[in-house]
Design an enzyme around this catalytic site. Structure first.
Site, PDB file in Angstrom:
ATOM      1  N   ASP A 109      23.538  50.099 120.737  1.00  0.00           N
ATOM      2  CA  ASP A 109      23.729  48.782 121.351  1.00  0.00           C
ATOM      3  C   ASP A 109      25.174  48.287 121.257  1.00  0.00           C
ATOM      4  OD1 ASP A 109      23.091  48.728 118.620  1.00  0.00           O
ATOM      5  OD2 ASP A 109      22.377  46.663 118.678  1.00  0.00           O
ATOM      6  N   HIS A 181      25.623  47.953 107.007  1.00  0.00           N
ATOM      7  CA  HIS A 181      24.747  48.143 108.173  1.00  0.00           C
ATOM      8  C   HIS A 181      24.763  49.610 108.599  1.00  0.00           C
ATOM      9  CE1 HIS A 181      22.556  47.067 111.785  1.00  0.00           C
ATOM     10  NE2 HIS A 181      23.433  47.767 112.488  1.00  0.00           N
TER      11      HIS A 181
HETATM   12 ZN   LIG Z   1      23.277  45.998 116.968  1.00  0.00          ZN
HETATM   13 ZN   LIG Z   2      23.459  48.517 114.461  1.00  0.00          ZN
END
Ligand SMILES: [Zn+2]
Ligand SMILES: [Zn+2]
Length: 289
Positions: A109, A181
């Site tokens: 994304d 992340h």
């Molecule tokens: Zn994302």
């Molecule tokens: Zn991500």
């Protein structure tokens, strides 16, 4: 598409048919589907004197104009390539004017259209060693998502170290490693102006751990320590204006820029830390009755 049955099946196949129909069909493959706002095109949104959002309502794809060409910071979803090129054209930026591509982390994304943009423009992609490996695999073998979030593979042209500066013309972009992340997560800071007044911009990566085990994570054993160091890094960034890969994480709505209420880097880190602590407590706390 429905398969067309053979007009006159061979005897062997006909004999096998009753057994084959007893079990349910295997599941269809599904592409990566996301919230519609992540895919809603917007006209270029002016962020500061030389920075524009050229992606969608909720996913950042920043175009930074310098005196030596333009820089793209993140691209959003794989299907955004044509939108980014069209919005660049609206700003008078030809494909050949794009010189550099910077990015946050190697998920579909945010890095989705980078292969297509690099091919269409000849811009050099800047990454780091950790993320470059995942970019080159098109997101396969992601340590948390496996092969669920794939995107066209792309090769990095330059790898930076933590704290290294990438220059184009008079504009200097500093890379800050902010793992958590993803292990390769990066944030970027640079200086611009708004209405002529100095403005220190921080583009800070996602600080979430969606579904990740935190207490015992065999694939990222020091994930909590990484996040803790990252929160300290983020709080110390030069940060008059915060932008994030997911716009809403920092209070932006590119579909309604006047309604945006951007927060600062410290508030962003504080909120992420509180959320992570709650996730950790839920994971390690006593099971509910
Ligand atoms: Zn994302
Ligand atoms: Zn991500």
């Amino acid at each position: 598409m429905d398969p067309v049955p053979p007009a006159s099946p061979a005897p062997l196949l006909a004999a096998a048919a009753p057994g084959a129909s007893a079990a349910p069909p295997l599941p269809q493959l599904e592409a990566y589907t996301v919230d519609a706002a992540w895919l809603a095109p917007v006209a270029p949104v002016r962020i500061s004197d030389h920075v524009w959002q050229i992606g969608t309502a909720r996913l950042s794809a920043l175009l930074v104009e310098t005196d030596a060409g333009a820089v793209l910071v993140d691209g959003g979803m794989p299907q955004e390539a044509d939108l980014l090129l069209a919005n660049m054209a609206k700003l008078g930026v030809a494909p050949g004017d794009l010189r550099l591509i910077l990015h946050s982390h190697a998920h579909a994304d945010h890095a989705g259209p980078l292969a297509a943009i690099r091919r269409a423009t000849g811009a050099q992609l800047v990454s780091n060693a950790e993320s470059a490996a995942l970019l080159a695999r098109g997101g396969s073998g992601d340590l948390h998502f496996g092969d669920d979030l794939l995107f066209p593979p792309v090769h990095a042209d330059r790898l930076v170290q933590d704290g290294e500066t990438v220059r184009l013309g008079a504009t200097a972009f500093t890379a800050h490693f902010t793992p958590g992340h993803t292990p390769g997560s990066m944030s970027w800071t640079w200086a611009d102006t708004r209405d002529g007044a100095p403005l220190r911009i921080a583009y800070v990566d996602s600080l979430t751990a969606p579904g990740y085990p935190l207490a015992h994570n065999p694939r990222h054993p020091r994930i909590l320590a990484d996040f803790r160091a990252t929160f300290a890094t983020v709080r110390a960034l030069p940060c008059d204006l915060l932008l994030t890969p997911h716009a809403d994480a920092s209070g932006w709505d590119y579909a309604d820029p006047t309604g945006s209420r951007p927060i600062g880097c410290a508030a962003y880190a504080d909120a992420a830390e509180a959320r992570l602590q709650a996730q950790y407590a839920k994971e390690t706390g006593p099971a509910s009755p």
